[in-house]
Design a protein around this motif. Sequence first.
Motif, PDB file in Angstrom:
ATOM      1  N   GLU A   1       1.606 -10.493  -0.657  1.00  0.00           N
ATOM      2  CA  GLU A   1       3.038 -10.140  -1.068  1.00  0.00           C
ATOM      3  C   GLU A   1       3.304  -9.693  -2.481  1.00  0.00           C
ATOM      4  O   GLU A   1       3.769  -8.465  -2.749  1.00  0.00           O
ATOM      5  CB  GLU A   1       3.758 -10.871  -0.704  1.00  0.00           C
TER       6      GLU A   1
ATOM      7  N   TYR B   1       1.726  -6.390  -2.871  1.00  0.00           N
ATOM      8  CA  TYR B   1       2.555  -5.114  -2.327  1.00  0.00           C
ATOM      9  C   TYR B   1       3.950  -4.705  -3.615  1.00  0.00           C
ATOM     10  O   TYR B   1       4.199  -3.742  -3.569  1.00  0.00           O
ATOM     11  CB  TYR B   1       3.248  -5.791  -0.833  1.00  0.00           C
TER      12      TYR B   1
ATOM     13  N   LEU C   1      -2.215  -0.031   1.917  1.00  0.00           N
ATOM     14  CA  LEU C   1      -2.539  -1.335   1.551  1.00  0.00           C
ATOM     15  C   LEU C   1      -3.141  -1.785   2.942  1.00  0.00           C
ATOM     16  O   LEU C   1      -2.745  -1.606   3.875  1.00  0.00           O
ATOM     17  CB  LEU C   1      -1.449  -2.204   1.195  1.00  0.00           C
TER      18      LEU C   1
ATOM     19  N   LEU D   1       1.929  -9.410   5.607  1.00  0.00           N
ATOM     20  CA  LEU D   1       2.955  -9.441   4.623  1.00  0.00           C
ATOM     21  C   LEU D   1       4.321 -10.166   5.740  1.00  0.00           C
ATOM     22  O   LEU D   1       4.497  -9.723   6.423  1.00  0.00           O
ATOM     23  CB  LEU D   1       3.289  -8.131   4.098  1.00  0.00           C
TER      24      LEU D   1
ATOM     25  N   TYR E   1      -0.234  -1.159   5.727  1.00  0.00           N
ATOM     26  CA  TYR E   1       1.086  -0.849   5.272  1.00  0.00           C
ATOM     27  C   TYR E   1       0.802   0.340   4.215  1.00  0.00           C
ATOM     28  O   TYR E   1      -0.127   0.773   3.765  1.00  0.00           O
ATOM     29  CB  TYR E   1       1.311  -2.047   4.192  1.00  0.00           C
TER      30      TYR E   1
END
Length: 148
Positions: free
Chosen positions: A102, A105, A118, A125, A146
């Motif tokens: 997280e 990100y 990602l 996440l 992601y």
Amino acid sequence: SRVPYVPSGRASLRNLFQKFPFRKGELVYDLGCGDGRFLIQVEKKFGLRGIGYEVAPLPYLIAVLYRFFSRSNAQIRFGNFFRADISDADIIFCYLFPEIVEKVYQKMIRECRPGTRLISNTFSLPNIKPIEIYYDAQKRPQIYIYQI
């Protein structure tokens, strides 16, 4: 935020390599690269450029040796990836605990351009929907993709 050294499994990487649309010349960062196997494999199989960060001394040294003996051009850097500039990444790969993924990100949102992808091995996440999930042979989520 220390993460134990656990290399990505061969089955996970095989699944990823069969499905993910890697494009020659892309720059991939492996955050917490361990022994560097992911970077070296994507360089050899797909023609990607790679940069890995590892903070643990022993996996870092193994990665440097593996890179040398594989005649790889991947860069293996000793240090904390949260202090690194990742703004030029096309792809970021990590196999880290969810709370650290997280933070990765959030770092991507701050530093990377739209379209950066990602790849998170094993851990999703929280509260963010992946654009794709790759499942293992038992239909369990294995790789989360992601994009910002």
